[in-house]
Design an enzyme around this catalytic site. Sequence first.
Site, PDB file in Angstrom:
ATOM      1  N   ASP A  14      12.266 -31.847 -23.959  1.00 57.89           N
ATOM      2  CA  ASP A  14      12.137 -31.046 -22.742  1.00 57.89           C
ATOM      3  C   ASP A  14      13.175 -30.483 -21.876  1.00 57.89           C
ATOM      4  O   ASP A  14      13.460 -30.523 -20.307  1.00 57.89           O
ATOM      5  CB  ASP A  14      11.773 -32.259 -21.937  1.00 57.89           C
ATOM      6  N   GLU A 174       0.543 -27.807 -21.183  1.00 60.14           N
ATOM      7  CA  GLU A 174       1.327 -28.465 -20.005  1.00 60.14           C
ATOM      8  C   GLU A 174       2.270 -27.864 -19.811  1.00 60.14           C
ATOM      9  O   GLU A 174       2.977 -26.612 -20.443  1.00 60.14           O
ATOM     10  CB  GLU A 174       1.798 -29.813 -20.840  1.00 60.14           C
TER      11      GLU A 174
HETATM   12  C1  6LW Z   1       6.806 -33.917 -21.122  1.00 63.44           C
HETATM   13  C2  6LW Z   1       5.484 -32.981 -22.140  1.00 63.44           C
HETATM   14  C3  6LW Z   1       5.885 -32.994 -23.466  1.00 63.44           C
HETATM   15  O1  6LW Z   1       6.009 -34.386 -20.209  1.00 63.44           O
HETATM   16  O2  6LW Z   1       6.164 -34.341 -23.570  1.00 63.44           O
HETATM   17  O3  6LW Z   1       7.132 -32.247 -24.904  1.00 63.44           O
HETATM   18  C4  6LW Z   1       6.336 -34.957 -22.234  1.00 63.44           C
HETATM   19  N1  6LW Z   1       6.535 -31.268 -23.915  1.00 63.44           N
HETATM   20  O4  6LW Z   1       5.445 -31.420 -21.089  1.00 63.44           O
HETATM   21  C5  6LW Z   1       7.140 -36.194 -22.425  1.00 63.44           C
HETATM   22  O5  6LW Z   1       8.033 -35.794 -22.631  1.00 63.44           O
END
Ligand code: 6LW
Length: 507
Positions: A14, A174
């Site tokens: 991330d 996300e």
């Molecule tokens: C993070 C989400 C994700 O909050 O995995 O790879 C979660 N993306 O955006 C935890 O790393």
Amino acid sequence: MKYKNPILSGCYPDPSVCRAGDDFYLVNSTFEFFPGVPVWHSRNLVDWELIGHCISRKEQLCLNTGSQNNTGIFAPTIRFHDGTFYMITTNVGEGRDIGNFYVWTKDPAGEWSDPIFLETPGIDPSLFFDDDGRAWYTGTADAGIYIQEIDLKEGKLLGQPVSLWKGTGGAYPEGPHIYKKDGWYYLLISEGGTERCHMLTMARSRNLTGGYEVCPYNPVLTNRSLPLPIQSVGHADLVQAPDGSWWAVCLGTRTFSYPPRHNLGRETMLAPVDFSGEWPVFGANGCLTETFEGPSFAGPFENAGTELFRDDFAEPELKPEWNLIYTPETVFWKTGEGGLRLLGNEKRLCDAERTAWVGRRQRHHDFESEVKLTFDCSQEGEEAGLAIFMNHRHHYEAALIQEAGRRKLILRRQIGSLWKVEKEIDYSGRTVWLRLTGSKERYEFQYRSGQEQDWMTLGGGETIYLTTEGGGHFTGNYIALYSMGNGTPCRTQATFESFLYRGGENK
Ligand code: 6LW
């Protein structure tokens, strides 16, 4: 000059990046590990130096026990505005200090503020500073990606949240970030989940709070369904370099075996972004390859694929490469003259609890590590050793233990609910050298009674059982030094000296 991905190997997921003048700063999520949110510095986007952590004081935040690999600090965002650095993220889980919060500093290598918590839902918060000086909070909730104005001086949200986009239909939209270029507000998100279906998608609008048009060729970056060595590509953040070029940092995994799996965690990758057209083109026509032509604005870069790390623990504090699990409510460790001293409590490695555990990331598939352990154990159940550790239910360790009135050198393996002492040797000495080597096939342990002796094989286990696909979540493997009392607090202190980690192609 070409560079090779990852630019940050090992469990550095991330990534988020910002620029202040000619300096770049990058942060990663760290879940239950402490200190939390490493701060990296670079001037060329390829070579990075670890300069500190945003969460470095146990008083700042409680990383709660009870679970491993899937709670604690999720995706962070770092931004620089008007002389101040901000890092905003989420502490996920049960207990104290849970939710979205930000910290700030004037010196990213120094101390960051205490957390300022926000009453916002969801995860993956980001910050955007518009040309008019107004600051905006972008977040991920059940209703998709939303935005809300924020007063960072007061730590308050202003007005109401506005829903921006739910993505292109992929699971789990996300990781949102907003960028402004040529009068357009670009919204970049991830979809598909942070595994092999991961992808980056984009939309844009002339108006920050609404009317986003979707990029005609989403996903703008993905390796899904492609036979490429780096998989699960997603969760990106963009930055414009001093020469006007645009770059994306993102996460990816380097898989092996079949079905493909990974043991180093999600690593930080770098891709060029061609913003010269109507919409940006990421990487190699929307894919992330192992190598790209590197940035030229800061001269040649090193991009070392190897690491040699030694530690005699002579300094009063642990080096920044070392992590603990959870916020250290009590201090199990001391450093300084005489090495790292650990005094185990009654908990065990298989408990998701605070134990005398100090670990560093495994950052290369092929590595060797060794340490000198002095542990004159005499109380039943006292144990100290060297482990390859994915989480409390998946680890292999070589250790000295006092058991049934005898001191033994053991090799133990735990894979889920199965655990077994693979080997035990009566061992009368108070000092032992332990060695751990790793490859994509096996982790192997060796021992010797003195530095001048030959290494003796203790045993090992398959690497595939210590992989995220084999029983992990969001993090990668650690090489850990530990002590524990197996039900009774230790009386005997374990001392570790001459730690070595050597990893990479040319190890
Ligand atoms: C993070 C989400 C994700 O909050 O995995 O790879 C979660 N993306 O955006 C935890 O790393």
